[in-house]
Design an enzyme around this catalytic site. Structure first.
Site, PDB file in Angstrom:
ATOM      1  N   SER A  46     -22.190  24.489  21.540  1.00 44.68           N
ATOM      2  CA  SER A  46     -21.230  25.594  21.645  1.00 44.68           C
ATOM      3  C   SER A  46     -20.001  25.087  22.382  1.00 44.68           C
ATOM      4  O   SER A  46     -20.110  24.272  23.306  1.00 44.68           O
ATOM      5  CB  SER A  46     -21.878  26.742  22.421  1.00 44.68           C
ATOM      6  OG  SER A  46     -20.878  27.556  23.016  1.00 44.68           O
TER       7      SER A  46
ATOM      8  N   GLU B  47     -29.100  28.132   9.642  1.00 44.90           N
ATOM      9  CA  GLU B  47     -28.375  29.404   9.524  1.00 44.90           C
ATOM     10  C   GLU B  47     -27.545  29.440   8.243  1.00 44.90           C
ATOM     11  O   GLU B  47     -27.470  30.455   7.550  1.00 44.90           O
ATOM     12  CB  GLU B  47     -27.498  29.624  10.751  1.00 44.90           C
ATOM     13  CG  GLU B  47     -28.327  29.851  12.009  1.00 44.90           C
ATOM     14  CD  GLU B  47     -27.467  29.790  13.260  1.00 44.90           C
ATOM     15  OE1 GLU B  47     -26.939  30.831  13.654  1.00 44.90           O
ATOM     16  OE2 GLU B  47     -27.315  28.693  13.835  1.00 44.90           O
TER      17      GLU B  47
ATOM     18  N   LYS C 202     -26.091  25.261  24.949  1.00 41.20           N
ATOM     19  CA  LYS C 202     -26.528  25.663  23.608  1.00 41.20           C
ATOM     20  C   LYS C 202     -26.906  24.512  22.685  1.00 41.20           C
ATOM     21  O   LYS C 202     -26.330  23.444  22.732  1.00 41.20           O
ATOM     22  CB  LYS C 202     -25.421  26.485  22.906  1.00 41.20           C
ATOM     23  CG  LYS C 202     -25.211  27.864  23.461  1.00 41.20           C
ATOM     24  CD  LYS C 202     -26.450  28.749  23.451  1.00 41.20           C
ATOM     25  CE  LYS C 202     -26.822  29.216  22.065  1.00 41.20           C
ATOM     26  NZ  LYS C 202     -25.844  30.170  21.530  1.00 41.20           N
TER      27      LYS C 202
ATOM     28  N   SER D 169      -8.609  25.981 -16.916  1.00 42.69           N
ATOM     29  CA  SER D 169      -9.923  25.843 -16.280  1.00 42.69           C
ATOM     30  C   SER D 169     -10.217  24.398 -15.882  1.00 42.69           C
ATOM     31  O   SER D 169     -11.326  24.096 -15.449  1.00 42.69           O
ATOM     32  CB  SER D 169     -11.024  26.357 -17.217  1.00 42.69           C
ATOM     33  OG  SER D 169     -11.018  25.630 -18.429  1.00 42.69           O
TER      34      SER D 169
ATOM     35  N   LYS E 209     -19.027  28.688 -15.678  1.00 47.33           N
ATOM     36  CA  LYS E 209     -19.152  27.401 -14.996  1.00 47.33           C
ATOM     37  C   LYS E 209     -18.859  27.502 -13.505  1.00 47.33           C
ATOM     38  O   LYS E 209     -19.461  26.801 -12.698  1.00 47.33           O
ATOM     39  CB  LYS E 209     -18.225  26.368 -15.656  1.00 47.33           C
ATOM     40  CG  LYS E 209     -18.727  25.976 -17.042  1.00 47.33           C
ATOM     41  CD  LYS E 209     -17.744  25.152 -17.817  1.00 47.33           C
ATOM     42  CE  LYS E 209     -16.572  25.953 -18.331  1.00 47.33           C
ATOM     43  NZ  LYS E 209     -16.933  27.061 -19.247  1.00 47.33           N
TER      44      LYS E 209
ATOM     45  N   TYR F  77     -18.080  34.272 -29.115  1.00 56.23           N
ATOM     46  CA  TYR F  77     -17.479  33.732 -27.885  1.00 56.23           C
ATOM     47  C   TYR F  77     -16.334  34.619 -27.417  1.00 56.23           C
ATOM     48  O   TYR F  77     -15.540  35.116 -28.219  1.00 56.23           O
ATOM     49  CB  TYR F  77     -16.947  32.302 -28.128  1.00 56.23           C
ATOM     50  CG  TYR F  77     -16.222  31.756 -26.907  1.00 56.23           C
ATOM     51  CD1 TYR F  77     -16.928  31.135 -25.883  1.00 56.23           C
ATOM     52  CD2 TYR F  77     -14.842  31.920 -26.762  1.00 56.23           C
ATOM     53  CE1 TYR F  77     -16.281  30.675 -24.747  1.00 56.23           C
ATOM     54  CE2 TYR F  77     -14.183  31.462 -25.625  1.00 56.23           C
ATOM     55  CZ  TYR F  77     -14.905  30.841 -24.623  1.00 56.23           C
ATOM     56  OH  TYR F  77     -14.262  30.400 -23.493  1.00 56.23           O
TER      57      TYR F  77
ATOM     58  N   THR G 199     -48.026  39.398  10.690  1.00 56.38           N
ATOM     59  CA  THR G 199     -47.655  40.374   9.667  1.00 56.38           C
ATOM     60  C   THR G 199     -46.831  41.421  10.412  1.00 56.38           C
ATOM     61  O   THR G 199     -47.115  41.724  11.575  1.00 56.38           O
ATOM     62  CB  THR G 199     -48.880  41.037   8.992  1.00 56.38           C
ATOM     63  OG1 THR G 199     -49.567  41.813   9.970  1.00 56.38           O
ATOM     64  CG2 THR G 199     -49.834  40.005   8.406  1.00 56.38           C
ATOM     65  N   HIS G 200     -45.791  41.923   9.760  1.00 59.74           N
ATOM     66  CA  HIS G 200     -44.843  42.846  10.418  1.00 59.74           C
ATOM     67  C   HIS G 200     -44.240  42.184  11.660  1.00 59.74           C
ATOM     68  O   HIS G 200     -43.843  42.883  12.594  1.00 59.74           O
ATOM     69  CB  HIS G 200     -45.514  44.175  10.800  1.00 59.74           C
ATOM     70  CG  HIS G 200     -46.311  44.781   9.686  1.00 59.74           C
ATOM     71  ND1 HIS G 200     -45.800  45.687   8.796  1.00 59.74           N
ATOM     72  CD2 HIS G 200     -47.590  44.560   9.286  1.00 59.74           C
ATOM     73  CE1 HIS G 200     -46.729  46.024   7.905  1.00 59.74           C
ATOM     74  NE2 HIS G 200     -47.824  45.341   8.180  1.00 59.74           N
TER      75      HIS G 200
HETATM   76  N1  ARG Z   1     -12.387  26.374 -21.370  1.00 56.16           N
HETATM   77  C1  ARG Z   1     -13.124  27.183 -22.289  1.00 56.16           C
HETATM   78  C2  ARG Z   1     -14.420  27.677 -21.656  1.00 56.16           C
HETATM   79  O1  ARG Z   1     -14.809  27.142 -20.689  1.00 56.16           O
HETATM   80  C3  ARG Z   1     -13.451  26.414 -23.518  1.00 56.16           C
HETATM   81  C4  ARG Z   1     -13.664  27.250 -24.719  1.00 56.16           C
HETATM   82  C5  ARG Z   1     -12.371  27.840 -25.140  1.00 56.16           C
HETATM   83  N2  ARG Z   1     -12.419  28.376 -26.433  1.00 56.16           N
HETATM   84  C6  ARG Z   1     -11.386  28.996 -26.964  1.00 56.16           C
HETATM   85  N3  ARG Z   1     -11.490  29.416 -28.153  1.00 56.16           N
HETATM   86  N4  ARG Z   1     -10.276  29.196 -26.287  1.00 56.16           N
HETATM   87  O2  ARG Z   1     -15.037  28.601 -22.096  1.00 56.16           O
END
Ligand code: ARG
Length: 495
Positions: free
Chosen positions: A300, A313, A306, A47, A348, A340, A178-179
């Site tokens: 354009s 947009e 244009k 990640s 994220k 978790y 309105t509308h």
């Molecule tokens: N990269 C992981 C996340 O964003 C971190 C947490 C990972 N935890 C684990 N026990 N592998 O969630």
């Protein structure tokens, strides 16, 4: 931005068989495995391309954790100070643009590797009593609190522009709809400010999301809480959180704050899409109420005439993208088992996408609005006398008719004007007299758009006095700043 990371075989391997995963990679785990993970898993699991941007927060919370470990008697003062200094070194390297290795699984692994490079083995003591589970939750919350402040100031910049434009519009009249049918005349400033208040509510939602993020999970460990007597209160104070999480199982998987921020940004995008749509419509030749400027429009490749309002947009379209982000997150959380789970790694991706998108869209919408010009003549020309039909009915009510009776009489007059392809103002007085006996010669005064507007001085109405009060309230709302809990970072070493 991290370029696509390619896993290279380690230098010095003359093994003809492709390496299994990233052998020799710096890992925060692995003792119980006979071999490293498959490259296919590495590629899926990694990640770092998304979470690298969490590094300033991860460094900061790691420094606070080192202090907390000293306070708990786990680290000596020297060890804690060495780790703090080492983390400063890591921050310097990352600030200078150090890029991750293909083998760095995530931002926490990267920082751990760099810390080892900076200070050697003592770095291994930092991970005592903590887990990436409470670490990532903490860093993401800090990022989110920061994002709320940045978003708030971008929203306020747009609101300031709206306010300036509203003041500039002064006594300009325009039709309201309105509308999407002509309804009643209003001050153009009133229309402009109708887009201000939704953003004020968005700011309140951002503040709420920031509050939701301000609960500290650090100290929860992987799930059951840290076994070392760390002072979570000290961590809370030094990292600027408003409260401590009450349950470690909940703390490591609570992403409500992400959902709240995504809902807040989705509403914001929705409001921007409505403003964009109004301006796009008003900028068409058919309406002609606004003329776009040069720096926020494009041409354009084929049609030389244009001028396209691309920024608006894209702003309108971005609402769909943010809605997708919100739905993806809610879908991820729904039915997730206790504690978790790695599904949460994707929180994220959507959080960053939503905030990044808004931080691109907001300044472009602000710029477009700031440079366009309003065409008061075109707005005025669109004020048909039929838009004063309600005023005409009110006139009869003031002369003693019931509103229903008045509505019917005025309706008949509108039909007559329509049949004659004229306006209410071009009908002879006799038509009025035969529609209702209460009509007097002064009836034509109630067909004035300005008069219609001036009669609406109720709070929140379009009357000039009410709009002046609205402008004052809008200005006051922009002055409001939310208190920032951050600061007073506890440090053992002075740099
Ligand atoms: N990269 C992981 C996340 O964003 C971190 C947490 C990972 N935890 C684990 N026990 N592998 O969630």
């Amino acid at each position: 931005m991290i370029p696509n990371l390619v896993v290279e075989p380690e230098a010095g391997t003359d093994d003809p068989v492709p390496p299994r995963g990233t052998r020799g990679a710096h890992r925060l785990w692995g003792g119980r495995f006979a071999s490293g993970p498959a490259p296919e898993l590495d590629a899926l699991n990694r990640s770092i391309g998304t979470d690298l941007r969490l590094w300033p927060f991860d460094v900061r919370l790691s420094k606070a954790w080192a202090v907390a470990l000293w306070h708990a008697g786990v680290l000596t003062l020297e060890e804690s100070a060495a780790i703090e200094r080492g983390l400063d070194g890591v921050a310097d390297r990352l600030t200078a643009g150090e890029t991750p290795l293909a083998s760095d699984e995530d931002v926490h692994t990267l920082i751990d590797r760099l810390l080892h490079e900076e200070i050697g083995d003592v770095a291994s003591k930092l991970h005592t009593g903590r887990s990436r589970n409470d670490q990532v939750a903490t860093a993401t919350r800090m990022w989110a609190m920061d994002a709320c402040i940045t978003l708030d100031s971008a929203v306020r910049a747009l609101q300031r522009t709206m306010l300036d434009r509203a003041v500039e519009l002064g006594a300009t009249l325009m039709p309201s709809y309105t509308h999407l049918q002509r309804a009643q005349p209003v001050l153009a400033a009133h229309w402009m400010l109708s887009h201000f208040w939704p953003l004020d509510r968005d700011r309140a939602r951002l503040e709420g999301a920031s509050r939701a993020a301000g609960v500290l999970p650090l100290g929860s460990g992987a799930i059951a809480g840290s076994a070392f007597p760390v002072s979570r209160v000290l961590l809370q104070g030094s990292l600027g959180f408003a409260a401590l999480s009450r349950n470690s199982i909940d703390a490591v998987s609570d992403r409500d704050f992400v959902a709240e921020l995504l809902f807040g940004t989705t509403m914001l995008a929705t409001h921007l899409s409505r403003l964009a749509e109004d301006l796009i419509l008003f900028g068409s030749s058919e309406f002609g109420f606004v003329r776009f400027g040069d720096t926020f429009t494009t041409g354009s490749s084929m049609m030389p005439q244009k001028r396209n309002p691309d920024a608006l947009e894209i702003a309108r379209g971005s609402g769909a993208r943010l809605l997708g982000d919100l739905v993806a997150l809610l879908g991820t959380i729904k039915g997730l088992p206790t504690g978790y789970n790695k599904d949460l790694q994707d929180d994220k991706r959507v959080l960053f996408d939503a905030v990044d998108t808004m931080l691109l869209v907001l300044p472009a919408v602000t710029g477009t609005l700031a440079e366009l010009s309003f065409r008061a003549d075109r707005m005025k020309a669109a004020l048909a006398s039929s838009m004063m039909a309600t005023d005409l009915a009110d006139y009869l009510v003031e002369k003693g008719a019931s509103f229903r009776e008045a509505h019917a009489a005025v309706g008949a007059l509108v039909r007559e004007a329509e049949e004659k392809r004229g306006e209410l103002t071009t009908l002879p007085f006799e038509s009025f007299a035969s529609a209702h006996s209460a009509f007097d010669r002064d009836v034509f005064e109630s067909l004035s758009a300005l008069r219609s507007v001036e009669r609406r001085e109720v709070e929140g109405g379009t009357g000039p006095g009410a709009v002046r009060a609205q402008i004052d309230a809008a200005r006051a709302s922009l002055a409001e700043k939310w208190e920032n809990a951050r600061g007073n970072e506890l440090r053992l070493v002075t740099p």
